[in-house]
Scaffold this motif. Structure first.
Motif, mmCIF file in Angstrom:
data_model
loop_
_atom_site.group_PDB
_atom_site.id
_atom_site.type_symbol
_atom_site.label_atom_id
_atom_site.label_comp_id
_atom_site.label_asym_id
_atom_site.label_seq_id
_atom_site.Cartn_x
_atom_site.Cartn_y
_atom_site.Cartn_z
ATOM 1 N N TYR A 146 64.105 61.425 9.443
ATOM 2 C CA TYR A 146 63.809 60.965 10.797
ATOM 3 C C TYR A 146 64.041 62.107 11.775
ATOM 4 C CZ TYR A 146 64.417 56.231 8.896
ATOM 5 O OH TYR A 146 64.334 55.084 8.161
ATOM 6 N N GLU A 147 63.208 62.184 12.761
ATOM 7 C CA GLU A 147 63.430 63.116 13.858
ATOM 8 C C GLU A 147 63.274 62.327 15.134
ATOM 9 O OE1 GLU A 147 62.119 67.206 13.846
ATOM 10 O OE2 GLU A 147 61.131 66.792 11.932
ATOM 11 N N ILE A 148 64.371 62.094 15.820
ATOM 12 C CA ILE A 148 64.327 61.312 17.051
ATOM 13 C C ILE A 148 63.658 62.108 18.158
ATOM 14 C CG2 ILE A 148 65.774 60.240 18.823
ATOM 15 C CD1 ILE A 148 67.730 59.515 16.549
ATOM 16 N N ILE A 149 63.901 63.416 18.180
ATOM 17 C CA ILE A 149 63.262 64.284 19.173
ATOM 18 C C ILE A 149 62.536 65.386 18.418
ATOM 19 C CG2 ILE A 149 63.622 65.870 21.093
ATOM 20 C CD1 ILE A 149 66.092 64.224 21.834
ATOM 21 N N ARG A 182 59.341 65.560 22.377
ATOM 22 C CA ARG A 182 58.959 64.154 22.514
ATOM 23 C C ARG A 182 59.994 63.271 21.831
ATOM 24 N NH1 ARG A 182 56.427 60.900 19.101
ATOM 25 N NH2 ARG A 182 55.978 62.573 17.659
ATOM 26 N N VAL A 183 60.350 62.173 22.492
ATOM 27 C CA VAL A 183 61.337 61.245 21.948
ATOM 28 C C VAL A 183 60.613 60.171 21.141
ATOM 29 C CG1 VAL A 183 63.124 59.561 22.517
ATOM 30 C CG2 VAL A 183 62.913 61.654 23.865
ATOM 31 N N ASP A 184 60.957 60.060 19.865
ATOM 32 C CA ASP A 184 60.377 59.049 18.983
ATOM 33 C C ASP A 184 61.433 57.987 18.721
ATOM 34 O OD1 ASP A 184 58.770 57.657 17.250
ATOM 35 O OD2 ASP A 184 59.083 59.020 15.576
ATOM 36 N N PHE A 185 61.623 57.118 19.709
ATOM 37 C CA PHE A 185 62.640 56.082 19.642
ATOM 38 C C PHE A 185 62.210 54.986 20.604
ATOM 39 C CE2 PHE A 185 66.817 54.155 20.157
ATOM 40 C CZ PHE A 185 67.395 54.355 18.913
ATOM 41 N N PRO A 186 62.459 53.714 20.289
ATOM 42 C CA PRO A 186 62.045 52.638 21.198
ATOM 43 C C PRO A 186 62.708 52.776 22.567
ATOM 44 C CG PRO A 186 62.801 51.749 19.086
ATOM 45 C CD PRO A 186 63.114 53.209 19.093
ATOM 46 N N LYS A 187 61.954 52.552 23.619
ATOM 47 C CA LYS A 187 62.491 52.607 24.989
ATOM 48 C C LYS A 187 63.658 51.630 25.144
ATOM 49 C CE LYS A 187 61.993 53.447 29.565
ATOM 50 N NZ LYS A 187 62.453 54.713 30.065
ATOM 51 N N ASN A 188 63.521 50.443 24.572
ATOM 52 C CA ASN A 188 64.562 49.423 24.638
ATOM 53 C C ASN A 188 65.099 49.166 23.237
ATOM 54 O OD1 ASN A 188 64.338 48.760 27.501
ATOM 55 N ND2 ASN A 188 62.301 48.062 26.936
ATOM 56 N N SER A 189 66.285 49.666 22.984
ATOM 57 C CA SER A 189 66.911 49.508 21.675
ATOM 58 C C SER A 189 67.433 48.080 21.512
ATOM 59 C CB SER A 189 68.073 50.498 21.559
ATOM 60 O OG SER A 189 68.795 50.270 20.386
ATOM 61 N N PRO A 190 67.465 47.565 20.288
ATOM 62 C CA PRO A 190 68.013 46.221 20.070
ATOM 63 C C PRO A 190 69.532 46.182 20.220
ATOM 64 C CG PRO A 190 67.378 47.213 17.992
ATOM 65 C CD PRO A 190 66.909 48.138 19.076
ATOM 66 N N SER A 219 70.148 65.495 24.572
ATOM 67 C CA SER A 219 70.669 64.196 25.006
ATOM 68 C C SER A 219 70.116 63.839 26.377
ATOM 69 C CB SER A 219 72.201 64.211 25.049
ATOM 70 O OG SER A 219 72.722 64.157 23.750
ATOM 71 N N GLU A 220 70.001 64.813 27.257
ATOM 72 C CA GLU A 220 69.442 64.560 28.592
ATOM 73 C C GLU A 220 67.996 64.069 28.483
ATOM 74 O OE1 GLU A 220 72.072 67.792 31.104
ATOM 75 O OE2 GLU A 220 70.243 68.468 30.126
ATOM 76 N N LEU A 221 67.223 64.674 27.599
ATOM 77 C CA LEU A 221 65.851 64.226 27.371
ATOM 78 C C LEU A 221 65.845 62.798 26.830
ATOM 79 C CD1 LEU A 221 62.781 64.600 27.026
ATOM 80 C CD2 LEU A 221 63.269 65.690 24.819
ATOM 81 N N PHE A 222 66.704 62.528 25.853
ATOM 82 C CA PHE A 222 66.780 61.198 25.253
ATOM 83 C C PHE A 222 67.067 60.133 26.303
ATOM 84 C CE2 PHE A 222 68.927 57.708 23.079
ATOM 85 C CZ PHE A 222 68.058 57.460 22.025
ATOM 86 N N VAL A 223 68.049 60.366 27.170
ATOM 87 C CA VAL A 223 68.414 59.339 28.148
ATOM 88 C C VAL A 223 67.371 59.183 29.257
ATOM 89 C CG1 VAL A 223 70.868 59.537 27.656
ATOM 90 C CG2 VAL A 223 69.913 60.819 29.556
ATOM 91 N N ARG A 224 66.520 60.159 29.422
ATOM 92 C CA ARG A 224 65.399 59.989 30.369
ATOM 93 C C ARG A 224 64.333 59.062 29.798
ATOM 94 N NH1 ARG A 224 66.024 65.605 31.295
ATOM 95 N NH2 ARG A 224 64.242 66.083 29.969
ATOM 96 N N GLU A 225 64.233 59.005 28.468
ATOM 97 C CA GLU A 225 63.168 58.250 27.817
ATOM 98 C C GLU A 225 63.609 56.905 27.235
ATOM 99 O OE1 GLU A 225 59.956 59.236 27.813
ATOM 100 O OE2 GLU A 225 60.558 60.989 28.987
ATOM 101 N N VAL A 226 64.898 56.745 26.999
ATOM 102 C CA VAL A 226 65.419 55.548 26.338
ATOM 103 C C VAL A 226 66.485 54.905 27.231
ATOM 104 C CG1 VAL A 226 66.659 54.693 24.305
ATOM 105 C CG2 VAL A 226 64.969 56.525 24.052
#
Length: 85
Positions: free
Chosen positions: A17-20, A24-32, A51-58
């Motif tokens: 898996y590659e989350i970023i 590009r962030v490959d993770f659901p915007k709204n996590s369960p 992490s900054e990129l991740f929190v902008r997208e998720v």
């Protein structure tokens, strides 16, 4: 309740898996589940910018940048309560 999934990293590596990837962030915007992130600004293994990129997208419950390295050995105990409240 706070649960640490030590097997999660093994699963990520095993299944490649590659989350970023490529900025590009490959993770659901709204996590369960609620996500909290603490990242050291002195981390030389994983740049804090990821992490900054991740929190902008998720949607995350909390994102905390701390003056620490990758292991967070100086700050984890100090801030863990702040993350899970």
């Amino acid at each position: 309740e706070l649960t640490f999934r030590k097997d999660w990293a093994v699963d990520v590596i095993r299944n490649d898996y590659e989350i970023i990837k490529d900025g590009r962030v490959d993770f659901p915007k709204n996590s369960p589940v609620e996500i909290v992130i603490m990242h050291g600004t002195k981390d030389q293994i994983v740049p804090v910018s990821l992490s900054e990129l991740f929190v902008r997208e998720v949607n995350v419950k909390k994102f905390l940048k701390v003056e620490d390295d990758h292991r967070l050995s100086e700050t984890f105990e100090k801030y863990i309560g702040e993350l899970i409240i």
